[in-house]
Enzyme design. Structure first.
Site, PDB file in Angstrom:
ATOM      1  N   CYS A 137     -41.947   0.711  68.308  1.00 42.51           N
ATOM      2  CA  CYS A 137     -41.439   0.804  69.680  1.00 42.51           C
ATOM      3  C   CYS A 137     -40.238  -0.136  69.887  1.00 42.51           C
ATOM      4  O   CYS A 137     -39.510  -0.450  68.931  1.00 42.51           O
ATOM      5  CB  CYS A 137     -42.547   0.537  70.689  1.00 42.51           C
ATOM      6  SG  CYS A 137     -42.191   1.181  72.345  1.00 42.51           S
ATOM      7  N   ASP A 153     -48.005  -5.116  75.722  1.00 44.11           N
ATOM      8  CA  ASP A 153     -47.980  -4.858  77.165  1.00 44.11           C
ATOM      9  C   ASP A 153     -49.030  -5.709  77.855  1.00 44.11           C
ATOM     10  O   ASP A 153     -48.847  -6.118  78.998  1.00 44.11           O
ATOM     11  CB  ASP A 153     -48.178  -3.372  77.437  1.00 44.11           C
ATOM     12  CG  ASP A 153     -47.003  -2.580  76.863  1.00 44.11           C
ATOM     13  OD1 ASP A 153     -46.990  -2.345  75.635  1.00 44.11           O
ATOM     14  OD2 ASP A 153     -46.080  -2.276  77.635  1.00 44.11           O
TER      15      ASP A 153
HETATM   16  P1  RI2 Z   1     -41.147  -6.335  75.830  1.00 41.88           P
HETATM   17  C1  RI2 Z   1     -43.279  -1.403  75.794  1.00 41.88           C
HETATM   18  O1  RI2 Z   1     -43.974  -0.459  76.593  1.00 41.88           O
HETATM   19  C2  RI2 Z   1     -43.717  -1.397  74.363  1.00 41.88           C
HETATM   20  O2  RI2 Z   1     -45.098  -1.104  74.198  1.00 41.88           O
HETATM   21  C3  RI2 Z   1     -43.379  -2.817  73.975  1.00 41.88           C
HETATM   22  O3  RI2 Z   1     -44.022  -3.251  72.792  1.00 41.88           O
HETATM   23  C4  RI2 Z   1     -43.853  -3.565  75.208  1.00 41.88           C
HETATM   24  O4  RI2 Z   1     -43.483  -2.727  76.308  1.00 41.88           O
HETATM   25  C5  RI2 Z   1     -43.328  -4.950  75.378  1.00 41.88           C
HETATM   26  O5  RI2 Z   1     -41.942  -4.952  75.609  1.00 41.88           O
HETATM   27  P2  RI2 Z   1     -43.189   0.757  77.339  1.00 41.88           P
HETATM   28  O6  RI2 Z   1     -42.746   0.197  78.684  1.00 41.88           O
HETATM   29  O7  RI2 Z   1     -41.711  -6.971  77.059  1.00 41.88           O
HETATM   30  O8  RI2 Z   1     -42.064   1.208  76.471  1.00 41.88           O
HETATM   31  O9  RI2 Z   1     -41.378  -7.184  74.618  1.00 41.88           O
HETATM   32  O10 RI2 Z   1     -44.238   1.820  77.515  1.00 41.88           O
HETATM   33  O11 RI2 Z   1     -39.712  -5.935  75.999  1.00 41.88           O
END
Ligand code: RI2
Length: 326
Positions: free
Chosen positions: A139, A208
């Protein structure tokens, strides 16, 4: 006059900008746990600045209503309620002017702390990376990127296997960001991860939410990657600012896993062509602590099983929901 001593429904006075931010979070125009927290805090600031409330009670009720609109967007990343809590818990003052200034100060302090925490976390995580190492990512996590960026700034040369991360391909964002840092990037489909783990020194994922037992709740596919990494002897490190610690899990709360629209996986016409199967699209999964080597935070790195101590230090034994009507 309503029961809570204000005219009308405060939900009707939530400003358009707040609704827009909420919609952008829901549709993932704004995404990533830290980015969502930043946007939510700033949206509360916008509500405070734009408020036409005539009494402090009205002002506070509007702010709570705005927080509820933001809270209801996505259920899994605890950074969102943690951000709302941070801004709402110290709204102080006897006049609307004082209350507004108080919100402004809290929002600014919160956003500054987010930035500082990510920089500090980056320095902690960079210690794990050596010159010539190869990482594998899943991701797009700004906390993970902070670790890599610091390591690159320290002069380390790094390579990366970047999983594309179906269904939304956030791996493409990671690939672009890492390339811009000068990392040698190889993009792979998710199912190729195991094949390339033997050429990988570290699996780096974000979070998350982190539960009190050290479980990592992150983008769907993280748990399978972690099991494979453990099998291949590759350390798996989770980069997560303390805003990702989920205080309600201290008291037995289970983190809600968001289910997203099936059209993210297959469009309606294709679904019809293949017999209209049931489609399930969970956005996140839970990686048990036994598959995680370390959780890197701005306060240092922790074995997942010990994260509960930090969680208690930061949040006490439980939290309230200051966006609810008193
Ligand atoms: P940062 C994202 O969720 C991903 O799962 C990623 O690992 C997590 O948020 C943390 O992101 P989504 O919003 O806070 O894409 O490290 O569903 O940037």
């Amino acid at each position: 006059m309503a029961d809570h001593g204000i005219d009308g429904d405060p939900a009707d006075r939530v400003v358009e900008d707040v609704h827009r931010v909420a919609e952008d979070i829901g549709t993932m125009e704004i995404r990533g746990a830290a980015t969502i927290a930043d946007a939510a805090a700033r949206a509360l600031g916008t509500q405070a600045e734009s408020s036409t409330a005539e009494t402090p009670a009205e002002f506070r009720a509007e702010l709570r209503a705005a927080a509820r609109v933001l809270y209801d967007t996505r259920p899994t990343a605890v950074s969102l309620p943690n951000a709302l809590r941070y801004v709402l818990q110290d709204v102080d003052g006897d006049t609307i002017g004082q209350l507004r200034a108080s919100v402004r100060a809290s929002v600014s302090e919160f956003c500054d702390r987010l930035d500082t925490a990510q920089n500090d976390l980056g320095r902690v995580g960079a210690h794990r990376l050596r010159d010539g190492d190869t990482v594998m990512t899943h991701c797009h996590s700004t906390d993970v990127l902070a670790c890599v960026e610091t390591a690159v700034e320290q002069g380390k040369s790094l390579s990366a296997f970047v999983k594309e991360t179906r269904p939304r391909n956030q791996g493409h964002i990671t690939a672009e960001a890492l390339s811009e840092m000068g990392v040698d990037v190889t993009l792979i489909v998710d199912s190729a991860a195991r094949r390339y783990l033997d050429d990988t020194d570290h699996v780096l994922v974000g979070a998350d939410s982190i539960a009190a037992d050290g479980s990592v709740i992150n983008k769907i596919g993280t748990s399978g990657l972690a099991v494979n990494a453990r099998d291949r002897g590759v350390p798996i490190v989770c980069a997560a600012q303390t805003i990702k610690l989920h205080p309600d899990t201290l008291t037995g709360h289970i983190v809600d896993i968001e289910m997203r629209d099936e059209t993210e996986i297959v469009d309606e016409a294709t679904a019809a062509e293949i017999g209209d199967p049931t489609v399930l699209n969970p956005a996140f999964d839970v990686t048990p602590p036994r598959y995680v080597d370390a959780i890197v935070t701005e306060r240092g790195q922790f074995p997942p099983e010990s994260i509960v101590t930090l969680m208690r230090d930061l949040f006490g034994e439980g939290t309230d929901e200051p966006w609810q009507e008193p």
